[in-house]
Scaffold this active site. Structure first.
Site, mmCIF file in Angstrom:
data_model
loop_
_atom_site.group_PDB
_atom_site.id
_atom_site.type_symbol
_atom_site.label_atom_id
_atom_site.label_comp_id
_atom_site.label_asym_id
_atom_site.label_seq_id
_atom_site.Cartn_x
_atom_site.Cartn_y
_atom_site.Cartn_z
ATOM 1 N N LYS A 1 50.622 -31.896 8.873
ATOM 2 C CA LYS A 1 49.665 -30.788 8.842
ATOM 3 C C LYS A 1 48.480 -31.185 9.711
ATOM 4 C CE LYS A 1 46.117 -29.906 6.734
ATOM 5 N NZ LYS A 1 45.435 -29.306 7.936
ATOM 6 N N GLU B 1 42.955 -43.439 6.146
ATOM 7 C CA GLU B 1 41.988 -43.839 7.186
ATOM 8 C C GLU B 1 40.816 -42.888 7.041
ATOM 9 O OE1 GLU B 1 44.268 -46.947 8.986
ATOM 10 O OE2 GLU B 1 42.172 -46.353 9.089
ATOM 11 N N CYS C 1 35.441 -42.068 13.943
ATOM 12 C CA CYS C 1 35.166 -42.726 12.662
ATOM 13 C C CYS C 1 34.651 -44.145 12.876
ATOM 14 C CB CYS C 1 36.424 -42.769 11.833
ATOM 15 S SG CYS C 1 37.739 -43.575 12.708
ATOM 16 N N GLU D 1 27.432 -40.652 7.636
ATOM 17 C CA GLU D 1 28.048 -40.695 8.959
ATOM 18 C C GLU D 1 27.569 -39.457 9.720
ATOM 19 O OE1 GLU D 1 32.223 -39.856 8.644
ATOM 20 O OE2 GLU D 1 32.665 -41.519 9.949
HETATM 21 N N1 LIG Z 1 39.263 -43.719 9.432
HETATM 22 C C1 LIG Z 1 39.715 -43.046 10.475
HETATM 23 O O1 LIG Z 1 40.588 -43.503 11.241
HETATM 24 C C2 LIG Z 1 39.184 -41.680 10.756
HETATM 25 C C3 LIG Z 1 38.325 -41.017 9.890
HETATM 26 N N2 LIG Z 1 37.864 -39.750 10.184
HETATM 27 C C4 LIG Z 1 36.894 -39.102 9.316
HETATM 28 O O2 LIG Z 1 37.223 -37.689 9.146
HETATM 29 C C5 LIG Z 1 36.009 -36.920 9.137
HETATM 30 C C6 LIG Z 1 36.037 -35.885 10.242
HETATM 31 O O3 LIG Z 1 37.296 -35.300 10.343
HETATM 32 P P1 LIG Z 1 37.588 -33.931 9.589
HETATM 33 O O4 LIG Z 1 38.830 -33.344 10.162
HETATM 34 O O5 LIG Z 1 36.373 -33.058 9.554
HETATM 35 O O6 LIG Z 1 37.877 -34.415 8.111
HETATM 36 P P2 LIG Z 1 38.455 -33.555 6.916
HETATM 37 O O7 LIG Z 1 38.675 -34.551 5.877
HETATM 38 O O8 LIG Z 1 37.677 -32.337 6.617
HETATM 39 O O9 LIG Z 1 39.894 -33.014 7.449
HETATM 40 C C7 LIG Z 1 40.895 -33.912 7.795
HETATM 41 C C8 LIG Z 1 42.239 -33.212 7.573
HETATM 42 O O10 LIG Z 1 42.357 -32.927 6.197
HETATM 43 C C9 LIG Z 1 42.657 -31.549 6.007
HETATM 44 N N3 LIG Z 1 42.115 -31.152 4.720
HETATM 45 C C10 LIG Z 1 40.835 -30.859 4.408
HETATM 46 N N4 LIG Z 1 40.742 -30.551 3.089
HETATM 47 C C11 LIG Z 1 42.011 -30.653 2.581
HETATM 48 C C12 LIG Z 1 42.594 -30.465 1.297
HETATM 49 N N5 LIG Z 1 41.847 -30.102 0.243
HETATM 50 N N6 LIG Z 1 43.937 -30.648 1.138
HETATM 51 C C13 LIG Z 1 44.703 -31.006 2.192
HETATM 52 N N7 LIG Z 1 44.211 -31.201 3.435
HETATM 53 C C14 LIG Z 1 42.878 -31.027 3.620
HETATM 54 C C15 LIG Z 1 42.048 -30.861 7.196
HETATM 55 O O11 LIG Z 1 42.649 -29.598 7.408
HETATM 56 C C16 LIG Z 1 42.373 -31.863 8.290
HETATM 57 O O12 LIG Z 1 43.716 -31.676 8.698
HETATM 58 C C17 LIG Z 1 34.890 -37.908 9.328
HETATM 59 O O13 LIG Z 1 34.394 -38.307 8.059
HETATM 60 C C18 LIG Z 1 35.550 -39.106 9.989
HETATM 61 O O14 LIG Z 1 34.907 -40.325 9.744
HETATM 62 C C19 LIG Z 1 38.259 -39.074 11.304
HETATM 63 C C20 LIG Z 1 39.121 -39.719 12.172
HETATM 64 C C21 LIG Z 1 39.610 -41.072 11.994
HETATM 65 O O1 LIG Z 2 39.852 -40.764 14.690
HETATM 66 C C1 LIG Z 2 39.204 -41.692 15.108
HETATM 67 O O2 LIG Z 2 37.987 -41.763 15.025
HETATM 68 C C2 LIG Z 2 39.988 -42.753 15.791
HETATM 69 O O3 LIG Z 2 40.683 -43.512 14.817
HETATM 70 C C3 LIG Z 2 39.073 -43.606 16.579
HETATM 71 S S1 LIG Z 2 39.960 -44.571 17.687
HETATM 72 O O4 LIG Z 2 41.271 -44.951 17.089
HETATM 73 O O5 LIG Z 2 40.154 -43.756 18.906
HETATM 74 O O6 LIG Z 2 39.096 -45.723 17.897
#
Ligand SMILES: NC(=O)C1=CN([C@@H]2O[C@H](COP(=O)(O)OP(=O)(O)OC[C@H]3O[C@@H](n4cnc5c(N)ncnc54)[C@H](O)[C@@H]3O)[C@@H](O)[C@H]2O)C=CC1
Ligand SMILES: O=C(O)[C@H](O)CS(=O)(=O)O
Length: 485
Positions: A181, A256, A290, A387
């Site tokens: 998804k 993640e 992230c 963040e």
């Molecule tokens: N640790 C890592 O590798 C990463 C962490 N992030 C974190 O994600 C955040 C930003 O990305 P967003 O897409 O805005 O995060 P988000 O958590 O709002 O959405 C991520 C995914 O989860 C889905 N989602 C949201 N609520 C849901 C629910 N109740 N049930 C099922 N799926 C649901 C969204 O549609 C999307 O596909 C930031 O906090 C960032 O730090 C983003 C990328 C990498």
């Molecule tokens: O979604 C992200 O923020 C990525 O994991 C960062 S990276 O892998 O491109 O460093």
């Protein structure tokens, strides 16, 4: 729709059991270009019923896919890798159209995404077991590894290609089947990758992509007993909710989640290297990663010089639509992201911080924010705890090493951290003391397919990429053989 050389890569249907399908009721939702606010297309608004169908397709495809030899699965993945690279320009244009990042960054992300498919095509052939010396002479002890089964993958909008392949690559390599998804903001990249996977020979049902209402799709993915693992990348808030939802069927989880990376610059650092590190870490993807530097801690002796050099470098950024020539900072993903970033700036200024450069909406309006450097930042400000996920670099001042370590570890997050120093003793002391999963040492960008990516504390569970990444999609089975008399 963005102009593509290969128009068949623009798929506005979900992909279930090898077919491009609409929602049962025909409902769709728009996907907007964050640079213009204009719709680039519509995709199906699906829910539980369609998700259940995708899970059933993945379950039906599992026996044949896991029965293929590792080499046969590797051959399909290698073909997929080749097709992704051959379509790099089209995928980059699609990615920039829906996510907004500069085209040069999008091309880089496509190559990064492809590298996970290449890497796990190789790792598929290195899933080794064990033989163990038996305590009893009549026994022989063996450990084998088997695919966990049907995998659910839920991915974020900020890396619409790499976050898909960082999950699907190891899952398929291990012999699992997957239901993805993608984020509702960026589904087209995922659908294009599925099209290329199909062309590469990924069998029907092995890879499925469902678009629609996150809560309804996620509810089915986390409750359906046929799904044996959930791999999620996104916010900590959602990750916690999904982890709880998986408890009912005791699924494996890979999480993640959010970060709050400290970026520590010591008096003995190479300041040009440290400035370059902030530009790479803080401002990549307009700060929407992230592992971005979120809190920049600068030691007293170099604080003013570092701030001045950083502001001068930030002044060199070009803000604009990702397709624009020479653009280095694109739009944020939506208005809420703009409000959050500017809210962090306003909070810091209200509490005594100072804007050295930027600080407001860009003249382009819409989702464009000025790259910003704040000084005089203190622990009382929101930027310390949350963040930002935007192009805002807050500079905190510290006096001694122990204070920097204390500030760095004062967070529930523990994903990435950075330290800049030329003192090898200090490098080892601080790197070992930081509570996180990954440390950049005199380096602002460390992500690649060969190293383990992931965090500790509330930044997640498990690792992606590297030789560890495929283990997340395998179960260990112990065989105890009694030799026939
Ligand atoms: N640790 C890592 O590798 C990463 C962490 N992030 C974190 O994600 C955040 C930003 O990305 P967003 O897409 O805005 O995060 P988000 O958590 O709002 O959405 C991520 C995914 O989860 C889905 N989602 C949201 N609520 C849901 C629910 N109740 N049930 C099922 N799926 C649901 C969204 O549609 C999307 O596909 C930031 O906090 C960032 O730090 C983003 C990328 C990498
Ligand atoms: O979604 C992200 O923020 C990525 O994991 C960062 S990276 O892998 O491109 O460093």
């Amino acid at each position: 729709m963005p102009s593509l050389a290969d128009k068949a890569l623009f798929r506005d249907r979900a992909f279930i059991d090898g077919n491009w399908v609409a929602a049962d009721d025909g409902a769709t939702f728009a996907v907007d270009d964050p640079a213009t606010g204009n719709a680039i297309g519509h995709v199906p608004m699906m829910g539980e019923v369609e998700t259940r169908r995708a899970i059933a397709a993945a379950q039906a495809a599992l026996p044949a896919w896991r029965a293929r030899t590792a080499k046969e699965r590797a051959t399909v993945l290698r073909a997929w890798f080749d097709l992704i690279l051959a379509s790099q320009e089209d995928l980059a244009r699609l990615l920039t159209a829906e996510q907004g990042k500069p085209l040069a960054e999008a091309r880089g992300e496509v190559a990064y995404a492809a590298s996970f498919i290449e890497w796990f095509a190789e790792e598929a052939k290195r899933v080794y077991g064990d033989t163990i010396p038996a305590p009893r002479p009549e026994n022989r002890l063996i450990v084998i590894k088997q695919p966990v089964g049907v995998v659910a993958a839920i991915t974020p909008w900020n890396f619409p290609a790499a976050m898909i392949t960082r999950k699907v690559g190891p899952a398929l390599a291990a012999g699992c089947t997957v239901v993805v998804k993608p984020a509702e903001a960026t589904p087209f990249t995922a659908l294009a990758l599925a099209e290329l996977g199909c062309r590469a020979g990924v069998p029907a049902g092995v890879l499925n992509v469902v678009t629609g209402v996150p809560e309804r799709i996620g509810g089915e993915l986390t409750a359906n007993p046929a799904v044996r693992k959930l791999s999620f990348t996104g916010s900590t808030r959602v990750g916690k909710a999904l982890m709880a939802q998986c408890a009912g069927t005791v699924k494996k989880v890979g999480l993640e989640l959010g970060g709050n990376a400290p970026f520590i610059v010591f008096d003995d650092a190479d300041l040009d290297q440290a400035v370059a590190g902030v530009l790479a870490s803080k401002f990549r993807n307009a700060g929407q990663t992230c592992v971005c530097a979120n809190r920049i801690l600068v030691q007293d002796g170099v604080y003013d010089r570092f701030a001045e050099r950083l502001a001068a470098a930030v002044a060199g950024f070009r803000v604009g639509a990702g397709v624009g020539d020479g653009v280095t900072i694109g739009p944020l993903i939506n208005a809420a992201a703009v409000d959050k970033a500017l809210g962090h700036v306003a909070d810091a200024v209200a509490k005594g911080g100072r804007v050295l450069i930027g600080g407001g909406r860009h003249a382009l309006g819409g989702n464009f924010v000025e790259p910003t450097v704040l000084t005089g930042v203190t622990a009382a400000m929101v930027v310390m705890r949350e963040e930002t996920f935007g192009p805002v670099a807050p500079l905190f001042r510290f006096a001694i090493e122990a204070e920097a370590i204390g500030m760095a570890n004062d967070s529930d997050a523990g994903l990435a951290a950075y330290l800049f120093s030329r003192d090898i003793g200090r490098i080892w002391r601080v790197a070992e003391a930081l509570e996180c999963g990954m440390v950049g040492i005199n380096e602002g960008v460390f992500s690649n397919e060969v190293a383990p990516f992931g965090g500790v504390k509330e930044s997640g569970i498990g690792r992606e990429g590297s030789r560890y990444g495929i283990e997340e999609y395998l179960d260990i089975k112990y065989l105890c053989l009694r030799l026939p008399a």
